[in-house]
Enzyme design. Sequence first.
Site, PDB file in Angstrom:
ATOM      1  N   CYS A   6      96.756  45.947  72.489  1.00 23.01           N
ATOM      2  CA  CYS A   6      96.858  44.361  72.843  1.00 23.01           C
ATOM      3  C   CYS A   6      95.403  44.027  73.134  1.00 23.01           C
ATOM      4  CB  CYS A   6      97.595  44.575  74.166  1.00 23.01           C
ATOM      5  SG  CYS A   6      97.874  42.669  74.965  1.00 23.01           S
ATOM      6  N   GLN A  18      96.333  35.258  89.982  1.00 19.22           N
ATOM      7  CA  GLN A  18      95.828  34.407  88.873  1.00 19.22           C
ATOM      8  C   GLN A  18      95.804  35.497  87.838  1.00 19.22           C
ATOM      9  OE1 GLN A  18      95.910  31.019  88.646  1.00 19.22           O
ATOM     10  NE2 GLN A  18      96.055  30.494  90.701  1.00 19.22           N
ATOM     11  N   CYS A  32     100.034  24.909  86.418  1.00 16.22           N
ATOM     12  CA  CYS A  32     100.175  25.668  85.423  1.00 16.22           C
ATOM     13  C   CYS A  32     101.367  25.104  84.366  1.00 16.22           C
ATOM     14  CB  CYS A  32     100.903  27.159  85.891  1.00 16.22           C
ATOM     15  SG  CYS A  32     102.324  27.065  86.702  1.00 16.22           S
ATOM     16  N   CYS A  39      95.039  41.132  66.286  1.00 15.14           N
ATOM     17  CA  CYS A  39      96.124  42.314  66.925  1.00 15.14           C
ATOM     18  C   CYS A  39      96.991  42.491  65.702  1.00 15.14           C
ATOM     19  CB  CYS A  39      96.643  41.690  68.070  1.00 15.14           C
ATOM     20  SG  CYS A  39      97.892  42.816  68.595  1.00 15.14           S
ATOM     21  N   PHE A  83     101.423  25.902  98.754  1.00 14.40           N
ATOM     22  CA  PHE A  83     101.697  27.033  97.730  1.00 14.40           C
ATOM     23  C   PHE A  83     100.594  28.077  97.569  1.00 14.40           C
ATOM     24  CE2 PHE A  83     103.513  22.759  96.665  1.00 14.40           C
ATOM     25  CZ  PHE A  83     104.920  23.303  96.508  1.00 14.40           C
ATOM     26  N   ASP A  96      98.972  24.165  94.546  1.00 14.27           N
ATOM     27  CA  ASP A  96      98.860  25.098  93.366  1.00 14.27           C
ATOM     28  C   ASP A  96     100.470  25.401  93.080  1.00 14.27           C
ATOM     29  OD1 ASP A  96      98.578  26.717  91.374  1.00 14.27           O
ATOM     30  OD2 ASP A  96      97.262  28.178  92.526  1.00 14.27           O
TER      31      ASP A  96
END
Length: 435
Positions: free
Chosen positions: A150, A271, A391, A66, A298, A365
């Site tokens: 992008c 997600q 995460c 990029c 969650f 999660d």
Amino acid sequence: MRGTRLRGLPVNAFETPPIAEEILRIAAKGDGVTASGRYAWGVAPGDILLPDGTVQPGPHHVTPPCRHFGQCGGCQLQQLDEESLANFVEARVANASSSQELGAEAFAPPHLSPPFSRRRASLRAESSGGRVVIGFREAKSHRLVEVTECHVMLPEFTALLAPLRKLLIKLGQGQAEPKGRRGAKGKHNHARMAADIEFAMTEQGVDLCIKGLKAEGLAATELLLDFARDNGLARIVLDQGYGPEAVWEPEPVTVRLGAVSVPLPPGAFLQATLDGEAALVGAACEWLEGAANVADLFAGLGTFALALAGQGSRVLAVEAARDAHLACKSAAERGLVPVFAMHRDLFRNPLMGAELDKFDAVVLDPPRAGAREQVERLVDSKVGRIVYISCNPSSWSRDAAMLVDAGYRLVEVRPVGQFRWSTHVELASYFIRDQ
Ligand SMILES: C[S@@+](CC[C@H](N)C(=O)[O-])C[C@H]1O[C@@H](n2cnc3c(N)ncnc32)[C@H](O)[C@@H]1O
């Protein structure tokens, strides 16, 4: 390229290093590290950091695809080849696991999402003097980098940036300051604009949410509707400070989760990539096959709950965000799937021992902070199987240590790099406690 100083390459310069050193690994924040502990940015393992601070690229160093890389704060690792990117994702999770001595019995190779696959993205738009910039912030700065390409997000989002810029300029002209406050030559004084732009890909097409933009009056509404029609948008949501309001949504916007179409509330969690979601959901479904009663904690819109229900489990889906909870509930009811949605704050009010004991398995999660309060209850429960999706490897390893100390075995870990070329790493993990 021997001895070239790479673009924007700050090297620790507290003293002149006496020798050339190899970059051995990439640390959590994306800097390369040598054996003596020197750091350099924009490098790959195998590069040579020369005594004068320049870098000789090695076999794992590729040309960043990029043009904005190095300036745009969105990506940190485009200089890594596929092998060293995978090693970085794996090492982040492996280091978190070994730092707490979790004793993982199996470690799967990492899953990496491909370029151009991010199906939700948040950008910033700002104007001054009639010029509108849409992009991402520079690293450690408030400056915006105008994005013209992008390699991370879906091309459908990038294709919208130029027309969106034109729309925001026109809207800015409509909102120009009153005549008495115009510039000396009577030219348009464009009102300053700053807005958050969120894209999400839905079953109906691109969902665009603009937060912070003032678009009052018939002319502004017409501009927005023309823009939506001309660009085939699924929805435009405006949040002018009073909460999100759909100004264009010809048919209800949904996302496919399991076998069900779920209404997508503006800004709801998804997600980051479809293939990343498939990797995480696939792990949960494989590990929990045959589980009769599962709690999905969650749960969001029901990403895991609806998939597990599709393979025969009865699932309680617990979520604190009211709009996501209601979307999950209505989708499950309409789809006649055995998912029972519960609205509950699991930090303040985690599921307790007797409630947990009804379930054969639990999926967790949580957000980046982890699920300490809920895990403190799980360790005293009779739940035999836990799938923990995370995460944030740091909060995961802290919570996982509580499970291991309470007698759970960490049977398998699968690192997932949904946020390609960033230092943001995710994982799926599976814990079993023999009863
Ligand atoms: C990482 S997302 C996962 C969502 C869902 N499992 C999915 O895969 O789409 C974390 C979710 O936790 C929810 N959440 C955050 N804090 C919470 C809390 N205190 N209690 C319950 N849910 C919470 C968020 O609204 C969000 O939906």
